[in-house]
Design an enzyme around this catalytic site. Sequence first.
Site, mmCIF file in Angstrom:
data_model
loop_
_atom_site.group_PDB
_atom_site.id
_atom_site.type_symbol
_atom_site.label_atom_id
_atom_site.label_comp_id
_atom_site.label_asym_id
_atom_site.label_seq_id
_atom_site.Cartn_x
_atom_site.Cartn_y
_atom_site.Cartn_z
ATOM 1 N N ASP A 10 0.876 -1.184 0.000
ATOM 2 C CA ASP A 10 0.000 0.000 0.000
ATOM 3 C C ASP A 10 0.914 1.236 0.000
ATOM 4 O O ASP A 10 0.999 1.965 0.953
ATOM 5 C CB ASP A 10 -0.963 0.012 1.194
ATOM 6 C CG ASP A 10 -0.267 0.024 2.542
ATOM 7 O OD1 ASP A 10 0.862 -0.506 2.633
ATOM 8 O OD2 ASP A 10 -0.826 0.563 3.513
ATOM 9 N N HIS A 244 9.383 -0.570 9.105
ATOM 10 C CA HIS A 244 8.371 -1.616 9.234
ATOM 11 C C HIS A 244 8.410 -2.596 8.059
ATOM 12 O O HIS A 244 8.699 -3.777 8.225
ATOM 13 C CB HIS A 244 6.974 -0.975 9.320
ATOM 14 C CG HIS A 244 6.848 0.040 10.395
ATOM 15 N ND1 HIS A 244 6.815 -0.288 11.729
ATOM 16 C CD2 HIS A 244 6.731 1.397 10.341
ATOM 17 C CE1 HIS A 244 6.689 0.817 12.452
ATOM 18 N NE2 HIS A 244 6.642 1.843 11.636
#
Length: 316
Positions: A10, A244
């Site tokens: 995303d 992340h």
Amino acid sequence: MTKKIILDLDTGVDDALALAYALGSPELELIGVTGTYGNVLVEQGVANDLALLDLFGHPEVPVYAGLPHAGDRDGFEVLEISSFIHGANGVGDVELPAATRGPEEKSAVDFLVESVREHGDDLVIVPTGPSTNIAAAIEADPEFAEKAHIVLMGGALTVPGNVSAWAEANINQDPAASDLMFRRARDVTMVGLDVTLQTLLTYEDTAKWRELGTEAATKLADITDYYIKAYETTAPYLGGCGLHDPLAVGVAVDESLVDLLPVNMKVDTEGETRGRTIGDEERLSEKEKTARVAVGVDAERFLAELMERIGRVLAD
């Protein structure tokens, strides 16, 4: 022998870093990128993927558009905090030359299902956003749940969430999809906030990219500096930006980067703790553990590998 990988992104600043990390890893062959929503709308994320692949010198990698919102929702709107952290366009408001090609006609879900059928144990899937595409692939084909090897960035087991006291952002976008994935998929590795917030990038690191002097290096440094600056507001105690999504790719390459706890997981799908990732009390005594959760990380080694691998892509 190289391992085939699909990134379900995303895109997102840290997704862009994950993409560069995968392309710079000689152990991996990126056979496709599937787009999801989260940091941006799926259309923007797919456009970012195509532009970044061009920027990084890999226009041959196909991109597939995925589902635009959670299955139990009628639509999706980007959260204000997501725009603050990633920029309105997802890549730190840095302008990237638009790709001359578009996404493939085949859907992301079909591509995921067909790829697992074709490649089996030679393939790893790394979702770095909501689990919507993954859950749809599980529901589309039972073989996907049995044979897919999934290393996701998401969740928080031993630390608080980042959108509520319990919930991490990716899981929070579609808790039902993540719950289905944890309950039905046979091989899921969760790389969550427990470890990703221990891996940090600083302005000193991005300055090394700028020294390379290429367009790709300058653009990615600009994109990442925006992200670091946002962290100065959202988490000033960290001293950098959390890596992340790249860490999930790192674990897909070499799981010895993290300490893994075998546990059957579930996600709370409603109530006050909606989005919480936690052990499934009904499967605690089952001998087979279908998930492993990263609870420790060799942050120094990972950062060194990230700088080497991304640097390799940016220098070309």
